[in-house]
Structure formats: structure tokens, C-alpha cells
Design a protein around this motif. Sequence first.
Motif, short mmCIF file in Angstrom:
data_model
loop_
_atom_site.label_atom_id
_atom_site.label_comp_id
_atom_site.label_asym_id
_atom_site.label_seq_id
_atom_site.Cartn_x
_atom_site.Cartn_y
_atom_site.Cartn_z
N TRP A 165 26.38 -7.54 13.76
CA TRP A 165 26.84 -8.92 13.21
C TRP A 165 28.02 -9.44 14.31
O TRP A 165 28.48 -8.61 14.93
N THR A 185 30.91 -11.83 15.07
CA THR A 185 32.17 -12.28 14.30
C THR A 185 32.59 -13.59 14.66
O THR A 185 32.69 -14.18 15.77
N GLU A 238 38.22 -13.28 9.28
CA GLU A 238 37.00 -13.14 9.76
C GLU A 238 35.87 -13.24 8.84
O GLU A 238 36.08 -12.83 7.58
N TYR A 277 31.19 -12.99 9.30
CA TYR A 277 30.12 -12.14 9.85
C TYR A 277 28.89 -12.76 9.72
O TYR A 277 28.54 -13.23 8.53
N THR A 278 28.03 -12.84 10.98
CA THR A 278 27.04 -13.91 10.61
C THR A 278 25.60 -13.14 11.80
O THR A 278 26.29 -12.28 12.58
N ARG A 279 24.56 -13.43 11.38
CA ARG A 279 23.71 -13.16 12.44
C ARG A 279 23.17 -14.46 13.22
O ARG A 279 22.06 -14.28 13.88
N ASN A 336 29.47 -3.44 13.28
CA ASN A 336 28.45 -2.93 12.43
C ASN A 336 29.03 -2.31 11.04
O ASN A 336 28.79 -1.06 10.99
N LEU A 347 29.76 -5.50 2.34
CA LEU A 347 29.60 -6.89 2.58
C LEU A 347 29.44 -7.73 1.54
O LEU A 347 28.72 -7.39 0.69
N ARG A 355 31.43 -11.38 4.46
CA ARG A 355 33.05 -11.01 4.43
C ARG A 355 32.99 -9.43 3.82
O ARG A 355 32.01 -9.08 3.06
#
Length: 247
Positions: free
Chosen positions: A87, A89, A97, A99-101, A166, A172, A181
Motif C-alpha cells: 500500500w 501511505t 496515516e 493506506y491506498t492503492r 504491507n 485493515l 486504516r
Amino acid sequence: MDRMIYVGMTGAKQAMEQQAAVANNMANVSTPGFRAQINNYRAVPVVGDEMATRAMVVATTPGADMRSGPLMQTGRPLDVAIRGDGWLTVQTPDGGEAYTRVGNLQVGADGQLMTMDARPVLGEAGPMVVPPGSSLVVADDGVVTALGAGDPAVGAAEVGRLKLVNPAVDALVRGDDGLFRMQAGTAAPQADPSVRLLSGTLEGSNVNAVEAMVDMIANARRFEMQMKTLQTAESNDQQANKLLGNG
């Protein structure tokens, strides 16, 4: 209250909620890096003075479909896709923080590296700021290098390394903003040097449009079936009252 009403009433409610989730997935079929939301429901007994045969329907949400989406070549230097698991950040408005793709990055007016929806991208040392007038190159290990804008005398300068993580998938939680998150009480993951990027590439949504359309039709039919159950229960109640009144 007849047992049919418990099942029909709660089943219709959950069918509509699942339809909303499927509709959201369908709306994001073209959104880069989107992870399809998964909603399920199950029957549970009603707790109280009712008979043990009474049951109702409740929602269970496993989370999201974590399968990777298709990779699309764009040739744009600031488009990056995670190769395999991992991912990017980003910084949330509260300073935390997420997380995304989603890897279509840009440089903001203040020189900060951001996602297309204006979320600051975090490096291993914090938010990343790009020198003015430079162009960027992102290496497969997440190192961002700034090049002089058309001036051969200006050498390359390393801006920093993207924080690529990762964490375990079951740790998540998806937020209402579409970002993921860590679960409450879980520490933020450390950067994982094994995560790799593909530059000039974007990961597409993992929503299958055909499957989403089939799910929408199926949910509509489930709702109709539950409403029919309620109508049948009402009809049975009216007939029972007539019989008791005639008796």
C-alpha cells in the motif's frame, strides 16, 4: 408477532443496504485502485421473551475484496502501481496515516507530493516536498528523484522514499472516505522494503461490472421476496382475525 415478520422486515432492510454497497461498487468501476466492498448478512435468533423459533437478519461485513485490479499502462511518470501486495501511505486531515492503492500522483501548488484527491503522500521521513521547477522520477523501490527542469547543469536530487507498507489484510478497516486504516489499538506498520512499484502504470478498480450488475438484479429480487413475505404475513393475520371474529 408472527415469525414471518421478523425475517421479512429485517431481510428487506439488509437487502437494501447490500444494494447500496453494490451500487457504490458499480459507481467506482473506473476508479483507480478501488477495492470492492463486500456485504453479507445472516440469520440470528431474536433475544427476548419470544419463542426460540423467531429469527431476524443482521449484516456482516467482511470488509473488502482485496484482489488486485488490472494494470493499465499510462506512460505518465507520476502514475505508480503496487506490484503485488502493499500500500501507499497518505496523510489524513487529523495527521494520521491511511493506506491506498490509488497511484495517480501529482505535485500540489506548494510543491507537496499528493494524490489526485489532494491527500499528502507520505515518505519514510514524512510528507514529501518537491523542489520547484523539477520533474520527478519514481523508482521501483519508491525512491523519488527530482530532475532539473530542462537545465543540464542541474543534477538529480533525491526527494525521499515513499512509505510503502504491507500490513496484514485482516488488520485493515475501510473508512467512509475509501481509504484503509489500521484497526483501533493497532500500531501503524513500518515501511516494507520488499514492496515494489511499477512506474507509468495505474492499477484499475477490481470491481467486475458484469458481476455487479447481476448482484444488483439479485438484490432487487431478494427485496421483492421479503416484501412479499410481509404481505403474506399481513394477509394471514387478516384471515385469522376474520375467523376469530366469526367464531
